[in-house]
Design an enzyme around this catalytic site. Structure first.
Site, PDB file in Angstrom:
ATOM      1  N   CYS A  19      17.046 -50.843 -23.230  1.00 56.64           N
ATOM      2  CA  CYS A  19      17.124 -52.212 -23.757  1.00 56.64           C
ATOM      3  C   CYS A  19      17.210 -52.167 -25.278  1.00 56.64           C
ATOM      4  CB  CYS A  19      15.925 -53.044 -23.317  1.00 56.64           C
ATOM      5  SG  CYS A  19      14.352 -52.430 -23.960  1.00 56.64           S
ATOM      6  N   CYS A  22      14.648 -50.224 -27.352  1.00 51.66           N
ATOM      7  CA  CYS A  22      14.868 -48.771 -27.483  1.00 51.66           C
ATOM      8  C   CYS A  22      15.757 -48.492 -28.699  1.00 51.66           C
ATOM      9  CB  CYS A  22      15.555 -48.206 -26.243  1.00 51.66           C
ATOM     10  SG  CYS A  22      14.668 -48.438 -24.714  1.00 51.66           S
ATOM     11  N   CYS A  87      30.200  -5.841 -36.602  1.00 46.30           N
ATOM     12  CA  CYS A  87      28.767  -5.636 -36.761  1.00 46.30           C
ATOM     13  C   CYS A  87      28.030  -6.980 -36.725  1.00 46.30           C
ATOM     14  CB  CYS A  87      28.449  -4.919 -38.079  1.00 46.30           C
ATOM     15  SG  CYS A  87      28.939  -5.894 -39.520  1.00 46.30           S
ATOM     16  N   CYS A  90      29.015  -9.712 -39.193  1.00 37.68           N
ATOM     17  CA  CYS A  90      30.198 -10.517 -38.819  1.00 37.68           C
ATOM     18  C   CYS A  90      29.768 -11.737 -38.004  1.00 37.68           C
ATOM     19  CB  CYS A  90      31.178  -9.700 -37.981  1.00 37.68           C
ATOM     20  SG  CYS A  90      31.846  -8.253 -38.819  1.00 37.68           S
ATOM     21  N   ASP A 503      47.891 -62.596 -52.820  1.00 42.52           N
ATOM     22  CA  ASP A 503      48.738 -61.959 -53.824  1.00 42.52           C
ATOM     23  C   ASP A 503      50.186 -62.307 -53.462  1.00 42.52           C
ATOM     24  OD1 ASP A 503      49.626 -59.996 -55.803  1.00 42.52           O
ATOM     25  OD2 ASP A 503      50.226 -58.824 -54.045  1.00 42.52           O
ATOM     26  N   ASP A 702      48.212 -56.116 -51.165  1.00 41.33           N
ATOM     27  CA  ASP A 702      48.787 -54.884 -50.612  1.00 41.33           C
ATOM     28  C   ASP A 702      48.888 -53.752 -51.623  1.00 41.33           C
ATOM     29  OD1 ASP A 702      50.868 -55.976 -52.187  1.00 41.33           O
ATOM     30  OD2 ASP A 702      52.350 -54.860 -51.013  1.00 41.33           O
ATOM     31  N   ASP A 706      45.519 -54.668 -56.464  1.00 39.09           N
ATOM     32  CA  ASP A 706      44.741 -55.667 -55.732  1.00 39.09           C
ATOM     33  C   ASP A 706      43.377 -55.125 -55.292  1.00 39.09           C
ATOM     34  OD1 ASP A 706      46.856 -57.558 -55.790  1.00 39.09           O
ATOM     35  OD2 ASP A 706      47.811 -56.566 -54.091  1.00 39.09           O
TER      36      ASP A 706
END
Length: 807
Positions: A19, A22, A87, A90, A503, A702, A706
């Site tokens: 719920c 939680c 080894c 690595c 704009d 755009d 802006d």
């Protein structure tokens, strides 16, 4: 003060939430951790979105905290065969390298087996990135089959199995209960079903095996000093079960040979648990539908790509395409990644992104967007953005973040659900006392039944689901319509907008000048003069020259090469084409050359008053005519402005252009308010001035210039065909590039908020009505359980109506 590291964001899938309480507890727990800047837990999506400082806390710490709170996280797993290790150093190096990748919670490398096991979040990192990381370290990782399955499908299967077992065991108990009523005396009931021991055997597995999840969740909640829905369910069902058990033991201990089986309540607890499991199953299935938008977007992605490497064409998974790869796209195929045309010519269907049904022609140098469809020609493209950086991946990420975020209105539900359970337990105790002492003195069973009904009907599930399911469905539907809300808060804010500032260039207009007018002298051959103008302007790099050339070519006129060309700054150009001198430019150019253009003055002024740029043309020192260029208005702009006005929204156009040009454009589209000659740095200030007046302002733009205004406005809307910077600064992206999407965004916002309010009203109203009815003894506990399950499902189904919104 410690220096803060760079913030990182992660998304964790959580299991075990029942719920909203939680979700609140996990959210509060995560926020208390050092290094966590922000935590958002979405109950409907079962996800936590966390912003943190990786120098102070890591993903494993976050998962540990969630587990400490009594919940768990779902992780994808991947296994690799590692080639090249010699080894232990690595193995350690690879392990450290993988653990540094974002989204990886645990990476273990086994040197002896030459394998690596990784637990990770698929939303943040892919197996391809892990392979690349290992390659950077000087080794080779070969992925084995991914081990992780779809946890949601597993959960559905598990719930169905639980429901089947619970229903089979509960049905005989329901049969016994129903046959008690006078109006059901005709129902045959086998005598053995009335035996308390039989009922005990049937109810016990339901109570403690099927119902174990409720006890576990309730214990974890109480251990963390909080309460959730499972506390109510556990209290209610346990009271019914253990009271019945006491009656059973008393009956068994009786020496009366004529004893009758007592009225027991095993069916109450068993049927309640069955109904709650059924409600949870419906809820999971319905919640799965709210994320359909994401699944549809993911379905658009191409699966493979045909890459040209070392002169050979090889088909590889799209995840393995690298930046710079040369990709071959055949007719009818999806473009796999973002890039640009390297070779070929075709038309591409970009409707999935722009909504524009007509295919767009593509030639060398043109941009291509991944997941769009190549229609008729073969293209060779160079990959520029792959994996998580593609346009579609960005869209999916934005929608996921929006669906996972919270709208401010959800705070109401969060506050209520946080204090709800203790209040309900108190009300149940009061109900029991009133019935036991006053309404039905001494009748323990009756009082207990009423208290159980109160506990069960008051479950706050519906309240917790009210907001997130609507946000998910609303933002998902908006994405299908080409409107990307970056978060629930922006979805909510959009419906409050009173003023929209537009704009001009690229927003109201196309942002690209076009040849609009050609006026030639009567004695002149129009096609011949246009050939001279186009051939001359072809040499110029000026945007207006490009518009003139494109317009002339579009008329089907072939151009030739100019023999001489000279650009005269502030005046225009002079060129020699096919042995003829051509002058194109301003009044000053023809005045300087003493060429009479008097008859064109009135036409020129009229064109300029319409916001067009007019240029005079002379051939061989004689006035030949004029051409006009303008940034033309988008087809949808006038309709969009009309829609916004009809919705009661004030529309203002803001531009750096001069007053006369601005007014001409505004007049054509029906805008009454204009802010002209505004410098780029002044746009944000103009937005602030409106906000000071107490107005909720949305800014639509755009361009890069802006971005400050988009960030300053209460809601910033970026045109999807514009710059990445504008889209980054904005709260909403209009992918289709049309202003009609603004009205659509407002409508989706209003419909979503109405839907949320309906859900909250239903959830709160349901509890406000249900608790008193249960307390008055008018609801049997099993009816209360059915109503509780129905309330959650009804809230989710109401939210799903948003997925069918037509605009």
């Amino acid at each position: 003060m410690d220096k803060q590291g760079e913030q990182q964001q992660t998304s964790l899938q959580i299991t075990g939430m029942t719920c909203a309480a939680c979700a609140n507890r996990i959210e509060k727990g995560l926020k208390k951790m050092d290094g966590v800047a922000e935590a958002n837990v979405n109950f409907a999506l079962e996800k936590a979105s966390v912003t943190f400082d990786p120098s102070q806390v890591n993903v494993a710490d976050l998962e540990g905290k969630i587990q400490a709170l009594g919940y768990d996280t779902v992780k994808d797993t991947a296994d690799f065969t590692i080639v090249g290790m010699t080894c232990a150093a690595c193995a350690t190096r690879i392990e450290k390298g993988l653990n540094k990748l974002p989204g990886i919670s645990k990476a273990v490398v086994n040197l002896a087996l030459e394998t690596a096991h990784v637990e990770y979040s698929a939303a943040e990192v892919s197996t391809r990135e892990m392979v690349n990381k290992v390659a950077q370290l000087g080794y080779k990782a070969i992925p084995k089959e991914e081990a992780a399955g779809d946890h949601k499908q597993q959960e559905i299967r598990h719930k169905k199995m639980q429901l089947a077992v619970s229903a089979v065991l509960s049905f005989p108990l329901l049969w016994a209960m129903v046959s008690h009523f006078s109006f059901t005396s005709w129902i045959y009931l086998p005598e053995f079903l009335m035996n308390p021991w039989v009922q005990l055997v049937l109810a016990t597995p339901v109570q403690f095996i099927i119902g174990r999840q409720f006890y576990v969740s309730a214990y974890k909640a109480l251990r963390n000093k909080s309460a959730n829905m499972d506390v109510l369910v556990s209290l209610g069902t346990s009271a019914a079960y253990f009271y019945s058990l006491v009656l059973t033991l008393q009956w068994a201990g009786s020496t009366d040979v004529h004893r009758h089986a007592p009225d027991m309540y095993y069916e109450t607890s068993a049927i309640l648990i069955t109904l709650i499991i059924l409600g949870k199953l419906f809820e999971i299935l319905a919640k799965g539908r709210t994320s359909e938008a994401i699944q549809k977007l993911m379905g658009l992605q191409a699966k493979t790509a045909l890459v040209i490497r070392d002169g050979e064409e090889i088909s590889i998974p799209v995840e393995e395409v690298l930046i710079g790869d040369l990709v071959l796209v055949k007719p009818g195929e999806k473009i796999p990644v973002d890039g640009e045309v390297a070779e070929g010519f075709s038309a591409v269907d970009e409707s999935m992104l722009t909504g524009e049904s007509l295919p767009v022609e593509k030639k060398a140098g043109d941009a291509l967007i991944g997941s769009t469809v190549n229609k008729n020609g073969s293209l060779k493209m160079k990959a520029t953005r792959v994996g998580k950086d593609t346009a579609l991946a960005h869209i999916i990420r934005v929608v996921e973040e929006a669906q996972g975020s919270k709208a401010p209105i959800q705070r109401i539900a969060d506050v209520i659900s946080g204090i709800f359970v203790p209040i309900v337990v108190g009300l149940a105790v009061v109900t029991f006392m009133i019935w036991f002492i006053w309404a039905a003195p001494g009748e323990f069973a009756t009082a207990l039944e009423k208290a159980i009904a109160v506990l069960v009907i008051a479950c706050p599930c519906a309240l917790g689901l009210a907001t997130p399911t609507s946000i998910m469905a609303g933002s998902g539907r908006a994405a299908e319509l080409g409107i990307l809300f970056k978060g629930g808060e922006h979805l909510e804010a959009m419906q409050k907008v009173q003023t929209i500032v537009l704009d001009k260039t690229g927003t109201v207009t196309k942002g690209k000048p076009e040849l609009t007018d050609v006026r030639m002298e009567a004695a002149m051959d129009e096609a011949g003069v246009l050939r001279l103008i186009g051939s001359a302007e072809k040499q110029s790099e000026h945007p207006l020259a490009e518009a003139i050339v494109a317009g002339i070519i579009a008329k089907g006129i072939e151009l030739t090469a100019a023999e001489q060309f000279e650009a005269i700054p502030g005046y225009g150009i002079r060129a020699v084409v096919a042995g003829r001198e051509v002058l194109i430019g301003t009044r000053k150019l023809l005045q300087r050359e003493a060429i009479d253009y008097g008859k064109a003055s009135a036409v020129m002024e009229r064109l300029e008053s319409d916001g067009k740029t007019a240029m005079l043309v002379a051939v061989d020192q004689r006035y030949a005519g004029l051409v006009a260029v303008a940034d033309t208005i988008k087809d949808s702009s006038k309709e969009a402005i009309s829609q916004l006005k009809h919705m009661g929204i004030k529309v203002i156009m803001m531009t750096g252009d001069n007053e006369r040009t601005a007014q001409a454009i505004a007049q054509q589209v029906g805008i009454d308010h204009v802010l002209a000659e505004v410098l780029p740095e002044g746009k944000a200030e103009e937005v602030r001035k409106l906000q000071i007046q107490g107005v909720t302002v949305a800014m639509v733009g755009d361009g890069i210039n802006d971005a400050p205004a988009l960030a300053t406005a209460d809601v910033g809307l970026a045109i999807g065909t514009g710059t990445d910077i504008a889209m980054e600064a904005a709260d909403v992206t209009l992918m289709r590039g049309e202003l009609t999407s603004i009205a659509d965004a407002i409508v989706m916002s209003r419909k979503t908020m109405t839907n949320i309010k309906q859900n909250l009203f239903w959830a709160l109203g349901y509890n406000a009505l249900g608790i008193p009815i249960a307390a008055l003894g008018l609801l049997a506990p099993w009816v209360a359980g059915a109503a509780m399950a129905l309330s959650s499902v009804s809230v989710v189904l109401n939210a799903l109506r948003l997925q069918r919104v037509k605009l």
